[in-house]
Design a protein around this motif. Structure first.
Motif, PDB file in Angstrom:
ATOM      1  N   PHE A  93      45.678  44.303  50.273  1.00 17.22           N
ATOM      2  CA  PHE A  93      44.962  43.035  50.431  1.00 17.22           C
ATOM      3  C   PHE A  93      45.950  41.877  50.537  1.00 17.22           C
ATOM      4  CE2 PHE A  93      42.982  39.165  48.846  1.00 17.22           C
ATOM      5  CZ  PHE A  93      41.865  39.093  49.667  1.00 17.22           C
ATOM      6  N   MET A  94      47.036  41.962  49.754  1.00 19.02           N
ATOM      7  CA  MET A  94      48.016  40.887  49.779  1.00 19.02           C
ATOM      8  C   MET A  94      48.793  40.905  51.087  1.00 19.02           C
ATOM      9  SD  MET A  94      49.027  40.905  45.786  1.00 19.02           S
ATOM     10  CE  MET A  94      49.785  39.313  45.685  1.00 19.02           C
ATOM     11  N   ASN A 122      51.571  32.912  47.967  1.00 19.78           N
ATOM     12  CA  ASN A 122      50.861  31.912  48.769  1.00 19.78           C
ATOM     13  C   ASN A 122      51.804  30.933  49.444  1.00 19.78           C
ATOM     14  OD1 ASN A 122      48.455  33.049  48.007  1.00 19.78           O
ATOM     15  ND2 ASN A 122      48.012  31.573  46.390  1.00 19.78           N
ATOM     16  N   GLU A 159      47.405  41.535  53.845  1.00 21.27           N
ATOM     17  CA  GLU A 159      46.484  40.843  54.752  1.00 21.27           C
ATOM     18  C   GLU A 159      46.787  39.337  54.763  1.00 21.27           C
ATOM     19  OE1 GLU A 159      41.729  40.436  54.952  1.00 21.27           O
ATOM     20  OE2 GLU A 159      42.419  42.277  53.996  1.00 21.27           O
ATOM     21  N   ARG A 186      39.839  32.256  58.582  1.00 22.95           N
ATOM     22  CA  ARG A 186      38.472  32.500  58.097  1.00 22.95           C
ATOM     23  C   ARG A 186      37.542  31.358  58.516  1.00 22.95           C
ATOM     24  NH1 ARG A 186      37.431  35.279  53.081  1.00 22.95           N
ATOM     25  NH2 ARG A 186      35.360  34.421  53.361  1.00 22.95           N
ATOM     26  N   LEU A 187      38.028  30.127  58.365  1.00 18.12           N
ATOM     27  CA  LEU A 187      37.197  28.961  58.692  1.00 18.12           C
ATOM     28  C   LEU A 187      36.941  28.879  60.194  1.00 18.12           C
ATOM     29  CD1 LEU A 187      38.774  26.232  56.368  1.00 18.12           C
ATOM     30  CD2 LEU A 187      36.500  27.243  56.150  1.00 18.12           C
ATOM     31  N   LEU A 237      48.501  32.079  52.613  1.00 19.77           N
ATOM     32  CA  LEU A 237      47.099  31.788  52.295  1.00 19.77           C
ATOM     33  C   LEU A 237      46.525  30.649  53.137  1.00 19.77           C
ATOM     34  CD1 LEU A 237      44.728  32.589  50.444  1.00 19.77           C
ATOM     35  CD2 LEU A 237      45.493  30.837  48.859  1.00 19.77           C
ATOM     36  N   VAL A 238      47.358  29.637  53.437  1.00 17.62           N
ATOM     37  CA  VAL A 238      46.870  28.509  54.237  1.00 17.62           C
ATOM     38  C   VAL A 238      46.344  29.021  55.580  1.00 17.62           C
ATOM     39  CG1 VAL A 238      47.606  26.471  55.523  1.00 17.62           C
ATOM     40  CG2 VAL A 238      48.226  26.706  53.120  1.00 17.62           C
ATOM     41  N   TYR A 295      45.587  32.133  56.331  1.00 13.75           N
ATOM     42  CA  TYR A 295      44.508  33.094  56.108  1.00 13.75           C
ATOM     43  C   TYR A 295      43.165  32.366  56.053  1.00 13.75           C
ATOM     44  CZ  TYR A 295      41.502  36.357  53.519  1.00 13.75           C
ATOM     45  OH  TYR A 295      40.458  37.144  53.111  1.00 13.75           O
ATOM     46  N   VAL A 296      43.121  31.278  55.286  1.00 10.36           N
ATOM     47  CA  VAL A 296      41.870  30.507  55.170  1.00 10.36           C
ATOM     48  C   VAL A 296      41.544  29.823  56.497  1.00 10.36           C
ATOM     49  CG1 VAL A 296      40.681  28.634  53.950  1.00 10.36           C
ATOM     50  CG2 VAL A 296      42.177  30.181  52.681  1.00 10.36           C
ATOM     51  N   LYS A 297      42.593  29.326  57.159  1.00  9.60           N
ATOM     52  CA  LYS A 297      42.402  28.686  58.464  1.00  9.60           C
ATOM     53  C   LYS A 297      41.695  29.657  59.412  1.00  9.60           C
ATOM     54  CE  LYS A 297      45.672  25.688  60.429  1.00  9.60           C
ATOM     55  NZ  LYS A 297      47.025  25.511  60.986  1.00  9.60           N
TER      56      LYS A 297
END
Lengths: 419, 164
Positions: free
Chosen positions: B144-145, B97, B147, B161-162, B154-155, B157-159
């Motif tokens: 998956f990792m 991450n 991805e 998604r949001l 991860l920061v 990745y979530v950004k």
């Protein structure tokens, strides 16, 4: 397909079909936790993610328990940051002052964690809630930030090691001794990436507090979770904590285990984890001539009311050795008050103990009982890594509360039966 | 991405209290954490490390607490890669991450001596020991990792998604 406890709980939180160990699944989480050390980083990541709202303001718990009451300016600044975030995001479960306790003792007491939940926390001892039948595991702050925003995270389905505990142990032996012995047998990486699932007659007879003590230290064998089935005792505990709607849970008959570890505790003596790893475990009678300077009773492992009762039974009418600082930290305000009501605190103070606030404090070498070079402590905590409680030249031995109390009296590590 | 640096060997079960003791956890600043990296193993240990040097460890590297400060302090100290026999679970996730490259090589870690010059190709999963000439290959990153890695950690990745 028959499932283990871990597989059943993961399945209940995902639309994907849980098939086998090693598979990666995305799951909804029931509660997300961080503390005063890990929340500041999680908040940093949360903001960097461009997240604005929490996925659910009722399902994020922020517990400032490690350095509180704040030990210095830097830790006060960290807590201030967490407090301001909690207020801004309207976090329901923010704890810092007189309602705050050691997170893994506090959240079960408040009924915030329970059977079949998935709980992730930015604290490695989040696995404690496995004692209540929750799939609970520690992660880093950024994983926690992601879950705070999305309400979900990914897991690799763990393979499961089944642990069957049977037999009738010796005197002054309990949950802490079972888990120490198990870690001694498995080694600190023996359950790496795996789930531990506990069963057997000894486990059935254990109190919920005892089960949480065992689950708490699953991580010390490298484990992802330490899971107990949900029985009548669990449900009784959950109802008393104000929860509703929980149901029993057990592994399916025919579930596939990586292996089964059988532990017969008949005649077993109290166990001690010697420096500097939790798997360096010996029966107490093999730890001879170990003078101690400090004894710590508390922490998320052994700071609950049953632990304090166990210590008080030994300390009653006795005095701690004048060369030993005996530090007792009830893990939550509710436990503190209960100990006060039962007269335990008076017993402790008459024995010469320092009774402190509910904090993680010395367990991680934070504050309130730091060791100098050459000093040795016995502690009911969970880790004895080099320098964990202070100087790199200090030593920590891990034990159950009765042994820590007896050793404080004797001035050296001793079996309570030998007092 | 290829990284070249000197190997620094450490033992088995290097815990997060060794990587960054709790008394230093009153900041989230990577340079400050980096200055105190490995202070729980040996005072002043980190002084031997130069930018882009590589940590080589025995089994269960990063065991203990969930503190993300551990991979951050390694990165802050200038260590972009850790090669180990195996990693503790939480540390492995955290490393990923944070963008710390972690290569699990099993018993092959023995082929990387203290002070050896190494060349790490993280994309292809190879480690060349320039001192001995030995080449080590490690297993591929799970899809998956990848991805998460492809999103930039991860920061991001979530950004993403949001943002959707």
């Amino acid at each position: 397909m028959p499932k283990t406890l871990a597989e059943k709980i993961l399945q209940a939180h995902t639309d994907e079909v849980v098939k086998e160990a090693g598979q990666i699944v995305r799951c909804k989480v029931s509660l997300v936790l961080a503390n005063d050390i890990t929340a500041p980083l999680a908040i940093k990541s949360f903001n960097a993610m461009g997240a604005d709202q929490l996925f659910d303001k009722d399902k994020v718990a922020l517990v400032c328990d490690h350095f509180t009451p704040n030990k210095d300016i830097d830790s006060a600044e960290q807590v201030k940051l967490v407090r301001e975030f909690a207020h801004e995001k309207n976090v329901t479960h923010y704890y810092e002052g007189g309602d705050c306790g050691v997170e893994h003792a506090l959240l079960p007491e408040l009924g915030l964690v329970g059977p079949s939940d998935i709980v992730i926390g930015a604290d490695s001892h989040t696995c404690t809630y496995g004692g209540l039948g929750a799939f609970a595991t520690g992660m880093g702050s950024t994983d926690i930030a992601g879950a705070m925003a999305l309400g979900e995270t990914w897991f690799k389905v763990p393979s499961t090691v089944k642990v069957e505990i049977e037999g009738t142990p010796g005197q002054h032996v309990g949950a802490k001794d079972y888990i120490l012995r198990l870690i001694g047998e498995l080694g600190v990486s023996g359950a790496l990436y795996k789930a531990l699932e506990f069963s057997g007659s000894v486990v059935d007879d254990l109190s919920i507090e005892g089960r949480m003590t065992i689950a708490n230290m699953a991580i010390e064998a490298g484990g992802k979770v330490g899971l107990f089935p949900v029985d009548a005792k669990t449900l009784e505990y959950c109802v008393a904590a104000g929860r509703t709607g929980d149901v029993p849970l057990s592994a399916d008959v025919g579930a596939v285990y990586e292996r089964v570890v059988k532990m017969d505790v008949t005649g077993m003596k109290p166990q001690i984890a010697c420096p500097h790893l939790p798997d360096n475990v010996k029966p107490v009678d093999e730890v001879k001539n170990m003078k101690i300077h400090q004894s710590v009773i508390g922490s998320c492992t052994n700071g609950r009311i049953s632990d304090l009762r166990e210590a008080a039974a030994i300390l009653k009418g006795r005095k701690a050795n004048k060369n030993v600082r005996l530090i007792i930290l009830p893990a939550t305000p509710t436990i503190w008050k209960q100990a006060l009501k039962e007269g335990l605190l008076e017993i402790f103070m008459d024995a010469g103990a320092i009774v402190g606030p509910a904090t993680c404090g010395p367990c991680l070498g934070g504050h309130m009982g730091i060791l100098a070079g050459g000093e040795r402590a016995i502690a009911t905590t969970n880790r004895n890594f080099k320098g964990r409680m202070g100087s790199l030249q200090s030593e920590v031995f891990l034990s159950n509360p009765a042994v820590a109390a007896a050793s404080a009296i004797a001035g050296e590590i001793i079996d309570p039966s030998a007092l | 991405m290829t990284i070249q640096g000197t190997a620094h060997r450490v033992g088995a079960h290097i815990d997060t209290d060794a990587i960054i003791p709790a008394r230093f956890l009153v900041t989230t600043d990577s340079a400050e954490l980096g200055a105190n990296c490995m202070e729980g193993l040996e005072a002043g240990w980190i002084k031997r490390v130069k930018q882009n040097d590589i940590m080589v460890a025995d089994e269960n590297f990063g065991c203990g607490s969930s503190r993300e400060h551990a991979p951050i302090s390694l990165l802050g100290a200038g260590i972009p890669v850790v090669v180990a026999k195996s990693f503790a679970r939480i540390f492995y996730r955290n490393g990923f991450n944070m963008g710390l490259i972690l290569l699990e090589v099993g018993d092959d870690f023995e082929k990387l001596g203290d002070g050896d010059q190494l060349e790490v190709d993280a994309d292809n999963g190879t480690i060349k020991n320039l001192t001995t000439g030995e080449l080590i290959t490690c297993s591929a990153v799970p899809p998956f990792m990848k991805e998460i890695l492809n999103a930039g950690g991860l920061v991001d990745y979530v950004k993403n998604r949001l943002g959707n």
